[in-house]
Motif scaffolding. Sequence first.
Motif, PDB file in Angstrom:
ATOM      1  N   ILE A 142     -27.518  42.060 -53.163  1.00 24.39           N
ATOM      2  CA  ILE A 142     -28.168  40.912 -53.799  1.00 24.39           C
ATOM      3  C   ILE A 142     -29.243  40.384 -52.858  1.00 24.39           C
ATOM      4  CG2 ILE A 142     -27.838  38.614 -54.783  1.00 24.39           C
ATOM      5  CD1 ILE A 142     -24.810  39.416 -55.070  1.00 24.39           C
ATOM      6  N   ALA A 143     -30.488  40.431 -53.295  1.00 23.76           N
ATOM      7  CA  ALA A 143     -31.610  39.945 -52.486  1.00 23.76           C
ATOM      8  C   ALA A 143     -31.793  38.452 -52.722  1.00 23.76           C
ATOM      9  CB  ALA A 143     -32.885  40.702 -52.847  1.00 23.76           C
ATOM     10  N   ARG A 144     -31.627  37.683 -51.666  1.00 21.56           N
ATOM     11  CA  ARG A 144     -31.799  36.229 -51.761  1.00 21.56           C
ATOM     12  C   ARG A 144     -33.087  35.830 -51.048  1.00 21.56           C
ATOM     13  NH1 ARG A 144     -27.766  31.560 -49.125  1.00 21.56           N
ATOM     14  NH2 ARG A 144     -29.438  30.333 -48.183  1.00 21.56           N
ATOM     15  N   THR A 145     -33.801  34.886 -51.644  1.00 27.56           N
ATOM     16  CA  THR A 145     -34.944  34.308 -50.942  1.00 27.56           C
ATOM     17  C   THR A 145     -34.816  32.796 -50.890  1.00 27.56           C
ATOM     18  OG1 THR A 145     -37.368  34.136 -50.805  1.00 27.56           O
ATOM     19  CG2 THR A 145     -36.408  34.155 -53.009  1.00 27.56           C
ATOM     20  N   ASP A 196     -29.977  45.365 -56.145  1.00 26.98           N
ATOM     21  CA  ASP A 196     -29.415  45.398 -57.500  1.00 26.98           C
ATOM     22  C   ASP A 196     -29.554  44.071 -58.230  1.00 26.98           C
ATOM     23  OD1 ASP A 196     -27.991  48.064 -57.282  1.00 26.98           O
ATOM     24  OD2 ASP A 196     -27.029  46.975 -55.636  1.00 26.98           O
ATOM     25  N   ALA A 197     -29.567  42.976 -57.475  1.00 27.35           N
ATOM     26  CA  ALA A 197     -29.564  41.640 -58.068  1.00 27.35           C
ATOM     27  C   ALA A 197     -30.443  40.730 -57.233  1.00 27.35           C
ATOM     28  CB  ALA A 197     -28.135  41.095 -58.134  1.00 27.35           C
ATOM     29  N   VAL A 198     -30.824  39.593 -57.824  1.00 26.92           N
ATOM     30  CA  VAL A 198     -31.719  38.661 -57.137  1.00 26.92           C
ATOM     31  C   VAL A 198     -31.111  37.265 -57.134  1.00 26.92           C
ATOM     32  CG1 VAL A 198     -33.847  39.943 -57.532  1.00 26.92           C
ATOM     33  CG2 VAL A 198     -33.034  38.346 -59.278  1.00 26.92           C
ATOM     34  N   PHE A 199     -31.518  36.485 -56.141  1.00 27.71           N
ATOM     35  CA  PHE A 199     -30.920  35.174 -55.879  1.00 27.71           C
ATOM     36  C   PHE A 199     -32.026  34.264 -55.371  1.00 27.71           C
ATOM     37  CE2 PHE A 199     -27.350  33.202 -52.951  1.00 27.71           C
ATOM     38  CZ  PHE A 199     -27.726  31.923 -53.328  1.00 27.71           C
ATOM     39  N   LEU A 200     -32.524  33.399 -56.259  1.00 28.60           N
ATOM     40  CA  LEU A 200     -33.524  32.408 -55.877  1.00 28.60           C
ATOM     41  C   LEU A 200     -32.781  31.148 -55.454  1.00 28.60           C
ATOM     42  CD1 LEU A 200     -36.458  31.466 -55.634  1.00 28.60           C
ATOM     43  CD2 LEU A 200     -36.386  30.858 -58.071  1.00 28.60           C
ATOM     44  N   LEU A 213     -28.278  38.937 -49.026  1.00 27.26           N
ATOM     45  CA  LEU A 213     -29.036  39.016 -47.777  1.00 27.26           C
ATOM     46  C   LEU A 213     -30.310  38.217 -47.967  1.00 27.26           C
ATOM     47  CD1 LEU A 213     -28.881  40.586 -45.029  1.00 27.26           C
ATOM     48  CD2 LEU A 213     -30.187  42.401 -46.150  1.00 27.26           C
ATOM     49  N   GLU A 214     -30.625  37.344 -47.013  1.00 28.11           N
ATOM     50  CA  GLU A 214     -31.713  36.391 -47.212  1.00 28.11           C
ATOM     51  C   GLU A 214     -32.893  36.610 -46.276  1.00 28.11           C
ATOM     52  OE1 GLU A 214     -30.260  32.486 -44.782  1.00 28.11           O
ATOM     53  OE2 GLU A 214     -28.861  33.339 -46.241  1.00 28.11           O
ATOM     54  N   ASP A 215     -33.948  35.806 -46.502  1.00 30.86           N
ATOM     55  CA  ASP A 215     -35.188  35.947 -45.736  1.00 30.86           C
ATOM     56  C   ASP A 215     -35.457  34.786 -44.790  1.00 30.86           C
ATOM     57  OD1 ASP A 215     -35.707  34.074 -47.694  1.00 30.86           O
ATOM     58  OD2 ASP A 215     -37.559  34.999 -48.412  1.00 30.86           O
ATOM     59  N   GLN A 216     -34.430  34.021 -44.440  1.00 27.14           N
ATOM     60  CA  GLN A 216     -34.615  33.009 -43.408  1.00 27.14           C
ATOM     61  C   GLN A 216     -34.713  33.675 -42.032  1.00 27.14           C
ATOM     62  OE1 GLN A 216     -32.688  29.154 -43.224  1.00 27.14           O
ATOM     63  NE2 GLN A 216     -31.610  29.567 -45.147  1.00 27.14           N
ATOM     64  N   VAL A 217     -35.208  32.915 -41.056  1.00 30.19           N
ATOM     65  CA  VAL A 217     -35.192  33.393 -39.675  1.00 30.19           C
ATOM     66  C   VAL A 217     -33.732  33.499 -39.238  1.00 30.19           C
ATOM     67  CG1 VAL A 217     -37.447  32.419 -39.127  1.00 30.19           C
ATOM     68  CG2 VAL A 217     -35.385  31.032 -38.769  1.00 30.19           C
ATOM     69  N   VAL A 218     -33.486  34.259 -38.178  1.00 36.16           N
ATOM     70  CA  VAL A 218     -32.108  34.519 -37.759  1.00 36.16           C
ATOM     71  C   VAL A 218     -31.356  33.225 -37.454  1.00 36.16           C
ATOM     72  CG1 VAL A 218     -30.669  35.621 -35.998  1.00 36.16           C
ATOM     73  CG2 VAL A 218     -32.630  36.836 -36.966  1.00 36.16           C
TER      74      VAL A 218
END
Length: 315
Positions: free
Chosen positions: A168-171, A195-199, A124-129
């Motif tokens: 998985i947290a994506r940024t 639980d996990a990270v995604f750069l 799941l990411e932090d971009q705009v929709v």
Amino acid sequence: MSHYESMSYQEQGLSPGGRLRQLLATGKTLVCPGVYDGFSARMALAAGFECLYMTGAGVSMSRIGMADLGLATQTEMVDTAGMIANIDPKTPLIADADTGYGTAANVFRTVERYITAGVAGFHLEDQVVTKRCGHLKGKECVTLSEYLTRIKAAVEARKRRGSDIVIIARTDSLATHGLGEALRRLKAAVEVGADAVFLEAISTKEQLEAYCSTFRGSRVVTLHNMVQGSPQAYKITPKEAEHYGLGIMLYPAVCLLPAYVGITSALRALKGGLVEDDPEGSTPAQIFQVCGMDEIQRTDNEVSDWVQKFEAENK
């Protein structure tokens, strides 16, 4: 003992999330080829991969014929993920969940539907929709608070469903806000329950080292996205990934790019009036085998045998 090792799972009857957690608990880098439809998934399974990754870009292009600019809907993504995840339920699937497709309520529903579909993990990411592929220019990111709202909604959906699906947290903020802010966002997402990270779009060795060192020694699994052909993807081998301590390596274009090259070449040949057999001698029968022909025929024969026996016994 890691976070994953401390969780008790029965050898038989593991949930999709449980199977993924079991693989991550080994400490080895999990190499996940990017698939986007039933055919690419079948080929990856035939090659013996332990985990698959559903690429959102691939789904967008194969399902709706559109570039990855946030046009694929939640329904299209969930339907595709469910189909892929259930070809071989023993092989866990990590799926792209984009931005969650709306507000916190939309994120909650997306996670519930992924759980029901049999997805083992998602990012799941932090971009705009109105997002775009992480390796394109012109990305925009939401505020940290809005990003954490998405992660919190995902965590609550998992909790309420009694699920162990891996979050998985994506940024994508490395491109828009710099490395410091990107790492701050990932650490905050872990605090919320990821639980996990995604750069996304790591492009230098220095960025990769800073990312890995930030989470080294913690329970958090780190993920690296190896987009073939992208200048925004710092290239390393699976062996090097283990050296860095990376838990997951995604190869989202490993099926997509060869498909584009091969199909384009064949179509150009046909347009020019030339059609040749595959140089490696591939046949339709081989493709049918990869796509489960033996299993289908075995099931059909077993049912036919049962019917014949039933009819014989009830004359």
